[in-house]
Design a protein around this motif. Structure first.
Motif, PDB file in Angstrom:
ATOM      1  N   LYS A 152       0.819  -1.217   0.000  1.00  0.00           N
ATOM      2  CA  LYS A 152       0.000   0.000   0.000  1.00  0.00           C
ATOM      3  C   LYS A 152       0.850   1.263   0.000  1.00  0.00           C
ATOM      4  CE  LYS A 152      -4.309  -1.628   2.029  1.00  0.00           C
ATOM      5  NZ  LYS A 152      -5.173  -1.639   3.214  1.00  0.00           N
ATOM      6  N   GLU A 153       2.070   1.161   0.519  1.00  0.00           N
ATOM      7  CA  GLU A 153       2.883   2.371   0.676  1.00  0.00           C
ATOM      8  C   GLU A 153       4.157   2.288  -0.145  1.00  0.00           C
ATOM      9  OE1 GLU A 153       2.952   3.879   4.903  1.00  0.00           O
ATOM     10  OE2 GLU A 153       2.406   1.784   5.226  1.00  0.00           O
ATOM     11  N   LYS A 154       4.688   3.469  -0.438  1.00  0.00           N
ATOM     12  CA  LYS A 154       5.926   3.545  -1.215  1.00  0.00           C
ATOM     13  C   LYS A 154       7.071   2.815  -0.512  1.00  0.00           C
ATOM     14  CE  LYS A 154       8.258   7.003  -3.937  1.00  0.00           C
ATOM     15  NZ  LYS A 154       8.381   8.428  -4.224  1.00  0.00           N
ATOM     16  N   LYS A 155       7.122   2.908   0.815  1.00  0.00           N
ATOM     17  CA  LYS A 155       8.242   2.261   1.523  1.00  0.00           C
ATOM     18  C   LYS A 155       8.179   0.738   1.370  1.00  0.00           C
ATOM     19  CE  LYS A 155       6.126   2.407   6.149  1.00  0.00           C
ATOM     20  NZ  LYS A 155       6.179   3.044   7.467  1.00  0.00           N
ATOM     21  N   THR A 156       6.954   0.186   1.255  1.00  0.00           N
ATOM     22  CA  THR A 156       6.826  -1.263   1.032  1.00  0.00           C
ATOM     23  C   THR A 156       7.368  -1.630  -0.344  1.00  0.00           C
ATOM     24  OG1 THR A 156       4.782  -1.128   2.308  1.00  0.00           O
ATOM     25  CG2 THR A 156       5.231  -3.226   1.234  1.00  0.00           C
ATOM     26  N   VAL A 157       7.079  -0.787  -1.335  1.00  0.00           N
ATOM     27  CA  VAL A 157       7.614  -1.005  -2.688  1.00  0.00           C
ATOM     28  C   VAL A 157       9.143  -1.044  -2.624  1.00  0.00           C
ATOM     29  CG1 VAL A 157       7.829  -0.036  -5.023  1.00  0.00           C
ATOM     30  CG2 VAL A 157       5.620   0.053  -3.840  1.00  0.00           C
ATOM     31  N   LYS A 158       9.728  -0.067  -1.919  1.00  0.00           N
ATOM     32  CA  LYS A 158      11.193   0.010  -1.823  1.00  0.00           C
ATOM     33  C   LYS A 158      11.774  -1.220  -1.124  1.00  0.00           C
ATOM     34  CE  LYS A 158      11.876   5.018  -1.874  1.00  0.00           C
ATOM     35  NZ  LYS A 158      12.446   6.134  -1.113  1.00  0.00           N
ATOM     36  N   ARG A 159      11.116  -1.651  -0.064  1.00  0.00           N
ATOM     37  CA  ARG A 159      11.634  -2.806   0.678  1.00  0.00           C
ATOM     38  C   ARG A 159      11.590  -4.074  -0.170  1.00  0.00           C
ATOM     39  NH1 ARG A 159       9.112  -0.834   6.475  1.00  0.00           N
ATOM     40  NH2 ARG A 159      10.453   1.008   6.519  1.00  0.00           N
ATOM     41  N   LEU A 160      10.530  -4.195  -0.953  1.00  0.00           N
ATOM     42  CA  LEU A 160      10.423  -5.377  -1.817  1.00  0.00           C
ATOM     43  C   LEU A 160      11.398  -5.288  -2.993  1.00  0.00           C
ATOM     44  CD1 LEU A 160       6.570  -5.942  -1.716  1.00  0.00           C
ATOM     45  CD2 LEU A 160       8.300  -7.579  -0.978  1.00  0.00           C
TER      46      LEU A 160
END
Length: 272
Positions: A152-160
């Motif tokens: 849902k969040e940009k930081k999740t995209v970055k972590r993945l």
């Protein structure tokens, strides 16, 4: 025709063929746009070396989101894959292979909690049997393992992107799209949720936003220079700094990073 009849009749003889040869032929078929039709028509042949398909076949999902059984859903999803590369196509065919083992019935509906982790296990067994390379196995099993992850969040995209690599993360989005399209016989042309994530992904790359340790403006040597002893805490502090940079609470600039690092080093000393 005669060839087709012979293929069905002599399918069990495939057990005598080397796994390497079967793997090469299977990966050549699965990337075809009509691979789903071939698997449907020659299911008895594919099941000789992929018995896992048997469990998926006819397995009703008892879910308002799913029109098809597990195998039909997976074949519809496979048909919807745009980037026909072997790892993504293989992961799409098997993304729900863990569902039959994870199924339970509750409140009149089918549930599959943990099916992605179960699927990862099964896929590793399949690909080990076919003597696939470790890299290929890692890519396919990661896609299966993470195909249900909430983003849902940009930081999740970055972590993945960091955990999976940008390439495999993008394939995860492609798998998401194919998975949704495979739920119904009249799939939507576009899925806004996936399109939005693709834009976030692209903007991270375009703006060169940090998502891995190598993107940080300081490294382990800088931490040693400000008094941290060599050891696992170096990596732990760098990871902690990266998380703060990713969620926007710390700028990716040398001085603020060093200040934050010194603070964390002091806190760790006090904790001891």
């Amino acid at each position: 025709g005669k060839t087709s009849n012979a293929m069905h009749r002599y399918a069990p003889l495939l057990k005598r063929i080397s796994p390497e040869r079967i793997r090469e032929e299977f990966l050549a078929i699965i990337v075809l746009k009509d691979a789903d039709q071939w698997i449907r028509e020659y299911l008895d042949v594919f099941e000789v070396f992929l018995p896992e398909l048997r469990k998926m076949e006819g397995f009703k999902q008892h879910s308002p989101y799913h029109e098809f059984d597990v195998l039909e859903h997976s074949l519809h999803a496979l048909h919807a894959v745009k980037d026909r590369n072997p790892a993504l196509c293989t992961a799409t065919l098997f993304h729900d292979v863990g569902k039959p083992d994870a199924f339970f019935f509750k409140d009149g509906c089918g549930h599959f909690y943990g099916h992605a982790d179960k699927g990862e296990e099964i896929v590793k067994q399949i690909l080990t049997r076919l003597k696939c390379s470790n890299d290929f196995m890692e890519e396919v099993s990661s896609l299966v393992k993470w195909h249900m992850v909430e983003i849902k969040e940009k930081k999740t995209v970055k972590r993945l992107m960091n955990r999976l690599t940008p390439k495999v993360f993008y394939e995860l989005l492609e798998l998401r799209e194919a998975d949704i399209k495979g739920c119904t016989s009249r799939p939507p042309l576009k899925i806004p949720y996936v399109e939005a994530l693709k834009q976030v992904y692209q903007s991270i790359l375009d703006q060169k936003e940090p998502f891995s340790l190598k993107d940080l403006k300081i490294d382990g040597n800088d931490l040693l220079a400000v008094g941290l002893e060599r050891g696992p805490e170096v990596g732990a502090i760098l990871k902690s700094l990266l998380l703060k940079v990713e969620d926007g609470s710390l700028p990716n600039e040398r001085e603020p990073l060093l200040l934050e690092a010194k603070k964390e080093i002091e806190e760790k000393k006090k904790a001891k």
